[in-house]
Design an enzyme around this catalytic site. Structure first.
Site, short mmCIF file in Angstrom:
data_model
loop_
_atom_site.label_atom_id
_atom_site.label_comp_id
_atom_site.label_asym_id
_atom_site.label_seq_id
_atom_site.Cartn_x
_atom_site.Cartn_y
_atom_site.Cartn_z
N HIS A 78 -1.46 -7.32 -0.22
CA HIS A 78 -2.31 -7.70 -1.36
C HIS A 78 -1.79 -8.98 -1.97
O HIS A 78 -0.57 -9.20 -2.07
CB HIS A 78 -2.37 -6.58 -2.41
N ASP A 80 -3.04 -9.83 -5.07
CA ASP A 80 -3.10 -9.67 -6.52
C ASP A 80 -1.72 -9.29 -7.05
O ASP A 80 -0.90 -8.68 -6.36
CB ASP A 80 -4.15 -8.64 -6.93
N ASP A 111 6.55 -8.77 -4.75
CA ASP A 111 5.43 -7.81 -4.65
C ASP A 111 4.09 -8.52 -4.77
O ASP A 111 3.53 -8.61 -5.85
CB ASP A 111 5.59 -6.75 -5.72
N GLU A 146 -4.76 -4.03 -5.23
CA GLU A 146 -3.76 -2.98 -5.04
C GLU A 146 -3.04 -2.66 -6.34
O GLU A 146 -2.68 -1.51 -6.59
CB GLU A 146 -2.75 -3.43 -3.97
N GLU A 147 -2.85 -3.68 -7.17
CA GLU A 147 -2.18 -3.47 -8.46
C GLU A 147 -3.13 -2.96 -9.52
O GLU A 147 -2.71 -2.65 -10.64
CB GLU A 147 -1.53 -4.78 -8.95
N GLU A 175 4.91 -4.29 1.78
CA GLU A 175 5.44 -3.98 0.45
C GLU A 175 6.96 -4.05 0.44
O GLU A 175 7.60 -3.81 1.47
CB GLU A 175 5.00 -2.58 0.02
N HIS A 364 7.61 -6.67 -10.54
CA HIS A 364 6.95 -6.42 -11.83
C HIS A 364 7.81 -6.83 -13.03
O HIS A 364 7.39 -6.64 -14.17
CB HIS A 364 6.55 -4.94 -11.99
#
Length: 398
Positions: A78, A80, A111, A146-147, A175, A364
């Site tokens: 992903h 995003d 990520d 995905e997030e 990931e 994150h």
């Protein structure tokens, strides 16, 4: 944006270009357009599509494939990213792709734009080396949510691929899987996930006249205590113990002298292969009915997004990836099922899937970052894997 007329095979350059795209869920932010440019220039057939569903934001996704033969390996991920929070707390612009002392900073560095860059570079180098002798297929399955709610992304993209007749033999999700050092772990499965909201209904009233009211708070406490009073299980051979986590208890009451009309509790269960979602739902109803008796009025509503527990048993896929990791890093990875969920939970329904990417310690976080050396090494691992995967499929060994 870089000139993609001659696609670079440098994972650091690719990662920096992707980090420059502010693709906070559900915004595309230029990340898929960038991948479209790079992959198209390399000869991939690229498709970009937007999926929609009422109550959720529209999301753009990308599917790109080169080759028409088998085996067909897809790389899933992903573009995003989660919000940056207060950008003033970052040491560097979160969308600048700044490198300081061999470390690349930016939202998505770990990520998982770094993983996408590493696989993209590996695939391009592999295709340059193999040229016309390459008889299989490589594809990219890239989502933009995905997030987020994960409604208009990988699941629908897989449905779109199936409708086109696309068939996958194996998948790697990029990931971040490593807890400490690159090469620590491959994810070969994930626990399931089930979420629900528990509501106890009472009767609102004055705190001084409690006999005229029915306070729901003691009831919600009793029911929650029944759910968390003992472990769900002790774990299994391949999975850690299941756990039920209460994530909120609310009454929405700002007054000291008012007994509220209702109280709610939200919880999430991460469950191993001792359970199925339906088995858990039955267990929850049994526990709550026993605790409620005839005195507590409750309602239990399950969230529609349920993730099933799964474990990949494709030994050739796992062994080939493990060998590639060992060749580059000198360590044999643990085969892990720990952690949360990922889009592998959707991909496992169409082909064997494993997950392997960067070290996840800063994902994150403010100042999300990755050593540039890890990007180079991850890309080298993916390239070794491609050599082994397609050689094994052609009966050539490694």
């Amino acid at each position: 944006m870089t000139d993609t007329a001659a696609p670079t095979t440098d994972p650091i350059r690719l990662a920096r270009d992707l980090l420059a795209c502010p693709s906070v869920t559900p915004e595309e932010g230029g990340a898929l357009a960038y991948l479209d440019d790079v992959l198209s220039a390399a000869g991939f057939e690229v498709h970009r599509m937007v999926f929609s569903e009422e109550g959720t934001p529209d999301v753009e996704n990308l599917y790109a494939r080169i080759g028409s033969g088998t085996p067909h390996l897809t790389f899933a991920g992903h573009t995003d990213v989660v919000p940056v929070g207060d950008a003033a707390h970052w040491s560097h612009d979160p969308f600048a792709g700044t490198i300081v002392d061999g470390v690349l900073f930016g939202r998505g560095a770990v990520d998982m734009k770094g993983g996408i860059a590493a696989f993209l570079a590996a695939a391009l180098r592999f295709l340059e080396r193999t040229g016309d002798s390459f008889a299989g297929s490589i594809s990219f399955l890239i989502t933009g949510d995905e997030e987020g709610p994960a409604v208009n992304g990988t699941r629908k993209l897989l449905d779109w691929c199936t409708a086109r007749g696309e068939a996958f033999d194996a998948a790697i999700v990029g990931e971040p899987t490593n807890p400490q050092t690159l090469g620590d772990a491959i994810k070969i499965g994930r626990r399931g996930s089930l979420s629900a909201t528990l509501t106890v209904t009472g009767t609102q009233g004055h705190a001084a006249y409690q006999h005229l009211a029915d306070n729901p708070i003691p009831g919600i406490v009793r029911l929650v205590d029944a759910l968390i009073g003992e472990p769900l299980d002790g774990g299994t051979e391949h999975f850690q113990p299941s756990n039920l986590e209460v994530t909120s208890i609310d009454v929405g009451n700002s007054a000291f002298n008012v007994i509220p009309a209702r109280a709610t509790a939200r919880f999430n269960i991460r469950f191993n292969d001792t359970w199925t979602a339906e088995h858990l739902k039955a267990w929850l109803s049994e526990k709550l009915d026993a605790a409620a008796g005839n005195s507590i009025r409750y309602d239990l509503v399950f969230e529609p997004a349920v993730s099933d527990v799964f474990r990949t048993e494709a030994t050739d896929l796992i062994r080939t990836l493990s060998d590639a990791i060992a060749e580059v890093t000198g360590r044999r990875p643990e085969l892990s099922t720990n952690g949360g969920t990922s889009d592998a939970r959707f991909i496992k329904d169409v082909c064997p899937v494993v997950e392997f990417g960067l070290v996840g310690q800063t994902m994150h976080q403010v100042d999300e970052r990755v050593p540039t050396a890890d990007l180079d090494r991850l890309s080298a691992i993916y390239e070794r894997f491609l050599d082994g995967f397609f050689a094994t499929a052609n009966g050539n060994g490694r």
